[in-house]
Design a protein around this motif. Structure first.
Motif, mmCIF file in Angstrom:
data_model
loop_
_atom_site.group_PDB
_atom_site.id
_atom_site.type_symbol
_atom_site.label_atom_id
_atom_site.label_comp_id
_atom_site.label_asym_id
_atom_site.label_seq_id
_atom_site.Cartn_x
_atom_site.Cartn_y
_atom_site.Cartn_z
ATOM 1 N N GLY A 4 0.763 -1.113 -0.074
ATOM 2 C CA GLY A 4 0.080 0.135 0.051
ATOM 3 C C GLY A 4 0.842 1.335 0.008
ATOM 4 N N ASP A 5 2.058 1.145 0.293
ATOM 5 C CA ASP A 5 2.951 2.274 0.369
ATOM 6 C C ASP A 5 3.296 2.684 -1.179
ATOM 7 N N TRP A 6 3.052 2.152 -2.013
ATOM 8 C CA TRP A 6 3.700 2.233 -3.478
ATOM 9 C C TRP A 6 2.626 3.232 -4.209
ATOM 10 N N ALA A 7 3.207 4.467 -4.884
ATOM 11 C CA ALA A 7 2.410 5.232 -5.563
ATOM 12 C C ALA A 7 2.113 4.568 -6.842
ATOM 13 N N ASP A 8 3.108 3.805 -7.440
ATOM 14 C CA ASP A 8 2.784 3.126 -8.687
ATOM 15 C C ASP A 8 4.000 2.019 -8.781
ATOM 16 N N GLY A 34 14.299 5.319 -14.603
ATOM 17 C CA GLY A 34 13.169 5.004 -13.874
ATOM 18 C C GLY A 34 12.583 5.978 -13.280
ATOM 19 N N ARG A 35 11.430 5.859 -12.449
ATOM 20 C CA ARG A 35 10.443 6.852 -11.960
ATOM 21 C C ARG A 35 10.381 6.741 -10.453
ATOM 22 N N VAL A 36 10.538 7.803 -9.412
ATOM 23 C CA VAL A 36 10.336 7.512 -8.118
ATOM 24 C C VAL A 36 8.881 7.319 -7.856
ATOM 25 N N VAL A 37 8.518 6.261 -7.268
ATOM 26 C CA VAL A 37 7.370 5.789 -6.869
ATOM 27 C C VAL A 37 6.882 5.525 -5.224
ATOM 28 N N GLY A 38 8.122 5.930 -4.316
ATOM 29 C CA GLY A 38 7.955 6.298 -2.904
ATOM 30 C C GLY A 38 9.060 7.072 -2.510
ATOM 31 N N PHE A 45 12.113 5.068 -3.523
ATOM 32 C CA PHE A 45 12.113 3.644 -4.034
ATOM 33 C C PHE A 45 11.657 4.003 -5.639
ATOM 34 N N LEU A 46 12.301 3.351 -6.543
ATOM 35 C CA LEU A 46 12.129 3.462 -7.949
ATOM 36 C C LEU A 46 11.342 2.475 -8.666
ATOM 37 N N LEU A 69 16.891 14.534 -2.358
ATOM 38 C CA LEU A 69 16.067 13.587 -2.877
ATOM 39 C C LEU A 69 15.329 13.891 -3.944
ATOM 40 N N PRO A 70 15.070 13.047 -4.978
ATOM 41 C CA PRO A 70 14.253 13.499 -6.035
ATOM 42 C C PRO A 70 12.780 13.336 -5.431
ATOM 43 N N ALA A 71 11.869 14.120 -5.874
ATOM 44 C CA ALA A 71 10.510 14.090 -5.622
ATOM 45 C C ALA A 71 9.625 12.864 -6.088
ATOM 46 N N LEU A 72 8.597 12.437 -5.506
ATOM 47 C CA LEU A 72 7.723 11.340 -6.102
ATOM 48 C C LEU A 72 7.338 11.708 -7.618
ATOM 49 N N GLY A 73 7.480 10.890 -8.487
ATOM 50 C CA GLY A 73 6.950 10.900 -9.776
ATOM 51 C C GLY A 73 8.370 11.362 -10.666
ATOM 52 N N ASP A 74 9.409 11.621 -9.867
ATOM 53 C CA ASP A 74 10.516 12.396 -10.850
ATOM 54 C C ASP A 74 11.155 11.100 -11.763
#
Length: 101
Positions: A4-8, A34-38, A45-46, A69-74
């Motif tokens: 449940g912690d994952w954005a995607d 990749g893309r930051v998902v958490g 997390f990527l 740190l990069p932001a969510l979705g970066d």
């Protein structure tokens, strides 16, 4: 990290089942995108392009002083530096951190 912690991101069970294939597809030294998902205080997390059941982690231990740190979705890119078998994570050193050194 629970599912449940994952954005995607991938499912926890999918990550576990695919671990052998993930390590084979992403050897130490491999370049990844990749893309930051958490986001957590200890790192991000990527979701790694082309390896849908892989979990990448770029942690603050690899981050040079003054970096962020990069932001969510970066979208990010980096290099595989380690495989953490006990929690099925691919450790990533981000290119933006390497360039700052």
């Amino acid at each position: 990290m629970s599912e449940g912690d994952w954005a995607d991101g991938p499912s926890v069970e999918g990550v576990r089942r695919a671990w052998g294939a993930t390590v084979a597809a992403l050897p130490v030294g491999a370049r990844v995108e990749g893309r930051v998902v958490g986001c957590r205080p200890f790192g991000v997390f990527l979701r790694i392009d082309g390896v849908p059941d892989a979990v990448g982690l770029a942690d603050i231990g690899s981050m040079p002083a003054g970096a962020c740190l990069p932001a969510l979705g970066d979208r990010v890119s980096g290099q595989v530096v380690w495989h953490t078998d006990h929690n099925h994570q691919v450790r990533i050193r981000l290119n933006e951190w390497i360039d700052r050194e």
